[in-house]
Design an enzyme around this catalytic site. Structure first.
Site, mmCIF file in Angstrom:
data_model
loop_
_atom_site.group_PDB
_atom_site.id
_atom_site.type_symbol
_atom_site.label_atom_id
_atom_site.label_comp_id
_atom_site.label_asym_id
_atom_site.label_seq_id
_atom_site.Cartn_x
_atom_site.Cartn_y
_atom_site.Cartn_z
ATOM 1 C CB SER A 201 -0.878 0.008 1.247
ATOM 2 O OG SER A 201 -0.072 0.264 2.384
ATOM 3 C CE LYS A 202 -0.190 7.176 -3.364
ATOM 4 N NZ LYS A 202 -1.179 7.911 -4.027
ATOM 5 N NE ARG A 203 -0.934 2.313 6.535
ATOM 6 C CZ ARG A 203 -0.417 1.184 7.002
ATOM 7 N NH1 ARG A 203 0.659 1.219 7.746
ATOM 8 N NH2 ARG A 203 -0.960 0.015 6.716
ATOM 9 C CD GLN A 204 1.674 -2.257 3.769
ATOM 10 O OE1 GLN A 204 1.511 -2.556 2.590
ATOM 11 N NE2 GLN A 204 1.260 -3.014 4.768
ATOM 12 N N GLY A 205 4.893 2.052 1.368
ATOM 13 C CA GLY A 205 6.040 2.336 0.493
ATOM 14 C C GLY A 205 5.740 2.322 -0.988
#
Ligand code: GLU
Length: 466
Positions: free
Chosen positions: A240-244
């Site tokens: 996901s975005k938050r994860q990179g």
């Protein structure tokens, strides 16, 4: 064998971290074999491709140091060539015109659904002549794919995989408006560019079977394939975005060094024993597509940050000053740059990103009076004030070198039978606004006489402790 590989992004967004890894693997493979690394912009989807995205991809590759060979190929400019190849296939009987109306195609879909089959084109127009063509319908051109037998791929990562040809329907090569489809364009371009190895994400693995059928129909030799598992999040699910799942420019803006990101991306899916720190020279020497892992790698920000910290620590001081300089929102004077350069050996091990490095060095170029952290201000008690006051004359006429300053302060402490820390701490608070800083004599040397004495005066004038 001459190795020619390519990175073939669709310019519909930034250079994504997964795309950057694909580019890196291709680049390393080319450099390892003394081959060629080409860049092909797959911009056939005119509605979704933007010039901005092309620029971002080029910037991202530049920043990562992944330089391509030869001119950039723009797929959209090659459409006449794609259409020409389809005409050849029509002439040789490997493709045919299909005049199905949207209603007929929909009926085919409904029938397959009702029978619980997967949806495949039924090939009604395979043998029909164009004499039967209904008027008013522009045909698509489809591949006359083999119905019997199987298509096998010996993939360098996925291994040997076979799909029965009965599972693959007659895919469209040219749409009714005359534009080529993705699978056809990729095959023609890879062939014309003499691509020897296709290294890409395994989301394209099923396409490789269809592409292989097109190669066979054309009598062309297919390239070797290596389909790399996509990068997953730490939880094993889609990143996901938050994860990179970001563009590389986000990594650059946060202050990751390109060589650290290269090292990290290399280790995401490829390994050389237990080696974690792998220089680009070593990576070129060792890289091989057969060592790419078959299971998806998990993205781990903490690991990337640690690796980045290591690369920062080993970086040249002047380069680090150049990297932090644009992050203060104003131009630096020569004097400020010189200050940062003197401090750099003492602060660079404290930061994991260039952004952090800029944050922790900001106080050394802040205009007086500098902000003092409340906790640090609290330790500035009357005894500390008095000591600092008494120390001031000993400092102000000292030669301005770290070793000289240290011996002055030590001498002062010994004369009063004090621990060095008893003096160093209020000095630290006055000079850095914090109770925690690099070695205080290095700080004084970097700030220079005037700034040091000024900051001490400010602290004496404004801080009263508790
Ligand atoms: N343009 C495709 C993509 O960005 C890649 C095609 C390929 O590598 O064959 O996903």
């Amino acid at each position: 064998m001459n190795v020619t590989v390519r990175f073939a992004p669709s310019p519909t967004g930034f250079l994504h971290i997964g795309g950057a890894r694909t580019a890196l693997f291709n680049w390393l493979y080319a450099r390892h074999h003394g081959g060629s690394f080409r860049l092909r912009i797959e911009d056939t989807d005119r509605a979704r491709s933007t010039g901005e995205a092309v620029a971002a991809i080029i910037d991202g590759l530049d920043w990562l140091g992944l330089h391509w060979d030869g001119d950039i190929v723009h797929q959209s400019e090659r459409q006449p060539r794609h259409a020409e190849v389809v005409r050849q296939m029509l002439a040789s009987g490997h493709a045919y015109r299909a005049y199905d109306s949207p209603e007929e195609l929909e009926a085919m879909r409904q029938k397959a659904k009702a029978e619980g089959r997967s949806i495949r084109y039924d090939g009604v127009w395979r043998e029909r002549g164009t004499g039967d063509a209904p008027s008013g319908i522009a045909p698509v051109i489809r591949l006359k794919a083999p119905r019997d037998g199987a298509t096998t791929i010996h993939d360098h990562v996925q291994g040997e995989v076979t799909v029965a040809n009965a599972q693959l329907d007659d895919l469209i090569l040219l749409r009714a408006d005359g534009t080529p489809t993705y699978n056809l364009s990729v095959v023609v371009d890879d062939h014309d560019m003499a691509i020897s190895h296709v290294i890409r994400g395994d989301d394209h693995f099923t396409n490789a079977f269809r592409q292989t059928q097109i190669y066979r129909a054309l009598g062309w030799e297919a390239p070797e394939f290596a389909h790399v598992p996509l990068i997953h999040g730490p939880d094993g699910a889609k990143l996901s975005k938050r994860q990179g799942a970001l563009g590389v420019e986000a990594y650059r803006d946060t202050g990751y060094l390109p060589e650290a990101l290269r090292n990290y991306l290399l280790r995401l899916g490829w390994s050389h024993g237990d080696d974690e720190i792998i220089s680009t020279e070593q990576a070129i020497r060792w890289f091989d597509i057969d060592a790419i892992g078959k299971s998806p790698a998990r993205f781990d920000f903490a690991k990337l940050a640690n690796l980045n910290g290591r690369y920062i620590r080993e970086s040249d001081d002047a380069r680090l000053v150049d990297l932090i300089a644009p992050r203060y929102g104003r131009d630096l004077t020569g004097d400020e740059r010189a200050r940062l350069l003197l401090l750099m050996p003492h602060v660079k091990s404290r930061a994991k990103t260039i952004k952090e490095l800029a944050d922790i060095t900001k106080v050394y170029i802040s205009p007086r009076p500098i902000p003092i952290e409340p906790k640090a201000a609290a330790s500035f008690d009357p005894a500390a004030r008095e000591l600092l006051n008494a120390l001031t004359p000993a400092l102000s006429d000292s030669p301005w070198l770290a070793a000289e300053l240290e011996s002055r302060v030590r001498g002062f402490a010994e004369a009063r039978q004090l621990q060095l820390a008893t003096l160093a701490q209020p000095l630290r608070v006055a000079l850095t606004g914090s109770a925690n800083s690099p070695p205080i004599f290095a700080v004084m040397a970097a700030l220079g006489r005037e700034e040091t004495m000024g900051r001490i005066r400010d602290a004496l004038a404004t801080l009263s402790g508790i």
